[in-house]
Design a protein around this motif. Structure first.
Motif, PDB file in Angstrom:
ATOM      1  N   ASP A 166     -16.316   0.447   2.691  1.00  0.00           N
ATOM      2  CA  ASP A 166     -17.467  -0.145   2.017  1.00  0.00           C
ATOM      3  C   ASP A 166     -17.354  -0.123   0.496  1.00  0.00           C
ATOM      4  O   ASP A 166     -18.118  -0.802  -0.193  1.00  0.00           O
ATOM      5  N   ASP A 167     -16.386   0.644  -0.054  1.00  0.00           N
ATOM      6  CA  ASP A 167     -16.168   0.616  -1.500  1.00  0.00           C
ATOM      7  C   ASP A 167     -15.142  -0.444  -1.908  1.00  0.00           C
ATOM      8  O   ASP A 167     -14.677  -0.474  -3.040  1.00  0.00           O
ATOM      9  N   LYS A 168     -14.759  -1.301  -0.964  1.00  0.00           N
ATOM     10  CA  LYS A 168     -13.815  -2.411  -1.146  1.00  0.00           C
ATOM     11  C   LYS A 168     -12.354  -1.979  -1.154  1.00  0.00           C
ATOM     12  O   LYS A 168     -11.459  -2.817  -1.304  1.00  0.00           O
ATOM     13  N   SER A 169     -12.080  -0.686  -1.011  1.00  0.00           N
ATOM     14  CA  SER A 169     -10.697  -0.248  -0.875  1.00  0.00           C
ATOM     15  C   SER A 169     -10.247  -0.457   0.565  1.00  0.00           C
ATOM     16  O   SER A 169     -11.067  -0.586   1.479  1.00  0.00           O
ATOM     17  N   GLY A 170      -8.942  -0.496   0.763  1.00  0.00           N
ATOM     18  CA  GLY A 170      -8.441  -0.678   2.117  1.00  0.00           C
ATOM     19  C   GLY A 170      -6.930  -0.710   2.163  1.00  0.00           C
ATOM     20  O   GLY A 170      -6.244  -0.415   1.175  1.00  0.00           O
ATOM     21  N   TYR A 171      -6.403  -1.095   3.300  1.00  0.00           N
ATOM     22  CA  TYR A 171      -4.961  -1.168   3.507  1.00  0.00           C
ATOM     23  C   TYR A 171      -4.689  -1.998   4.749  1.00  0.00           C
ATOM     24  O   TYR A 171      -5.586  -2.245   5.564  1.00  0.00           O
ATOM     25  N   PHE A 172      -3.443  -2.424   4.894  1.00  0.00           N
ATOM     26  CA  PHE A 172      -2.983  -2.902   6.186  1.00  0.00           C
ATOM     27  C   PHE A 172      -1.624  -2.293   6.475  1.00  0.00           C
ATOM     28  O   PHE A 172      -0.850  -1.977   5.565  1.00  0.00           O
ATOM     29  N   ILE A 173      -1.364  -2.080   7.749  1.00  0.00           N
ATOM     30  CA  ILE A 173      -0.101  -1.524   8.227  1.00  0.00           C
ATOM     31  C   ILE A 173       0.548  -2.586   9.104  1.00  0.00           C
ATOM     32  O   ILE A 173      -0.113  -3.194   9.948  1.00  0.00           O
ATOM     33  N   PHE A 174       1.819  -2.813   8.881  1.00  0.00           N
ATOM     34  CA  PHE A 174       2.543  -3.825   9.636  1.00  0.00           C
ATOM     35  C   PHE A 174       3.836  -3.242  10.175  1.00  0.00           C
ATOM     36  O   PHE A 174       4.341  -2.222   9.675  1.00  0.00           O
ATOM     37  N   ASN A 175       4.375  -3.894  11.188  1.00  0.00           N
ATOM     38  CA  ASN A 175       5.601  -3.422  11.830  1.00  0.00           C
ATOM     39  C   ASN A 175       6.786  -4.270  11.406  1.00  0.00           C
ATOM     40  O   ASN A 175       6.714  -5.494  11.405  1.00  0.00           O
ATOM     41  N   GLU A 176       7.865  -3.594  11.048  1.00  0.00           N
ATOM     42  CA  GLU A 176       9.110  -4.261  10.676  1.00  0.00           C
ATOM     43  C   GLU A 176      10.181  -3.905  11.696  1.00  0.00           C
ATOM     44  O   GLU A 176      10.433  -2.723  11.947  1.00  0.00           O
ATOM     45  N   GLY A 177      10.814  -4.896  12.274  1.00  0.00           N
ATOM     46  CA  GLY A 177      11.851  -4.651  13.272  1.00  0.00           C
ATOM     47  C   GLY A 177      13.198  -5.203  12.834  1.00  0.00           C
ATOM     48  O   GLY A 177      13.280  -6.137  12.035  1.00  0.00           O
ATOM     49  N   TRP A 178      14.256  -4.604  13.350  1.00  0.00           N
ATOM     50  CA  TRP A 178      15.602  -5.089  13.073  1.00  0.00           C
ATOM     51  C   TRP A 178      16.526  -4.599  14.181  1.00  0.00           C
ATOM     52  O   TRP A 178      16.145  -3.779  15.011  1.00  0.00           O
TER      53      TRP A 178
END
Length: 208
Positions: A84-96
């Motif tokens: 709610d303070d506008k902070s955040g993140y996203f987590i993504f997966n990297e494959g190889w």
């Protein structure tokens, strides 16, 4: 390919010396966010369970806390969170591919949304119809979602086990457009996210 790589996620994290992924520039990640968003199972039969949680209402000026988690075999692929303070993140997966062995890792991008972006996320939530769905969906698909929204002192948490109705797809892809797509360049140098106890890491827990 992404889901195949993630099936052995936990085992790969504790593997010994391995080669890392090839260098990937911003153009690679731009294509990635277009081609590898969260996966919905649109053609499976499913049924909703439980009651609709009507304790959460979101008005045009309300602050909110949103969280989305996508998993396959309980291993996280995508996480998006906006506080709610506008902070955040996203987590993504990297494959190889390491020789003939598929490997993967998760990486994390932190951000702070502008007031305009925060408003666009709110609009995506309101326009989706998510606040009117039941609290549990079960189907035969392989991908599970968990979507949570806290606002006005209440929390709406919806489990989607192999089934994603239209309202869920609309909220997830609407938020993805605001959070992830404009930040593809930040994915180039995003740090690896490998918590020691990944099954209990706060980032991988749904809103309650």
């Amino acid at each position: 390919m992404k889901k195949f790589l993630m099936a052995g996620f936990a085992a790969l994290l504790i593997a010994g010396c391995v080669s890392g992924p090839p260098p990937r520039d911003a153009e690679y990640w731009k294509r990635y966010v277009e081609e590898s968003p969260p996966q919905s199972n649109e053609d499976v039969d499913f049924f909703p369970q439980g009651e609709v949680n009507r304790d959460v209402a979101l008005d045009d000026d309300d602050s909110f806390h949103f969280k989305f988690i996508e998993t396959v075999n309980h291993a996280p692929l995508w996480v998006m969170e906006v506080r709610d303070d506008k902070s955040g993140y996203f987590i993504f997966n990297e494959g190889w591919i390491d020789g003939a062995i598929p490997r993967s890792r998760n990486r994390k991008v932190d951000f702070t949304l502008s007031a305009d972006e925060y408003g666009k996320v709110r609009s995506a939530i309101l326009d989706s119809g998510f606040l009117s769905v039941r609290n549990d969906f079960s189907g035969s698909g392989s991908t599970d979602w968990n979507i949570g929204l806290s606002a006005g002192g209440g929390t709406k948490a919806v489990k989607l086990e192999g089934a994603q109705p239209n309202e869920a797809r609309k909220i997830v892809y609407g938020v993805y457009e605001v959070l992830v797509k404009p930040r593809y360049a930040a994915m180039v140098d995003a740090p690896v996210f490998e918590p020691e106890d990944w099954q209990h890491a706060p980032e991988y827990q749904p809103l309650r």
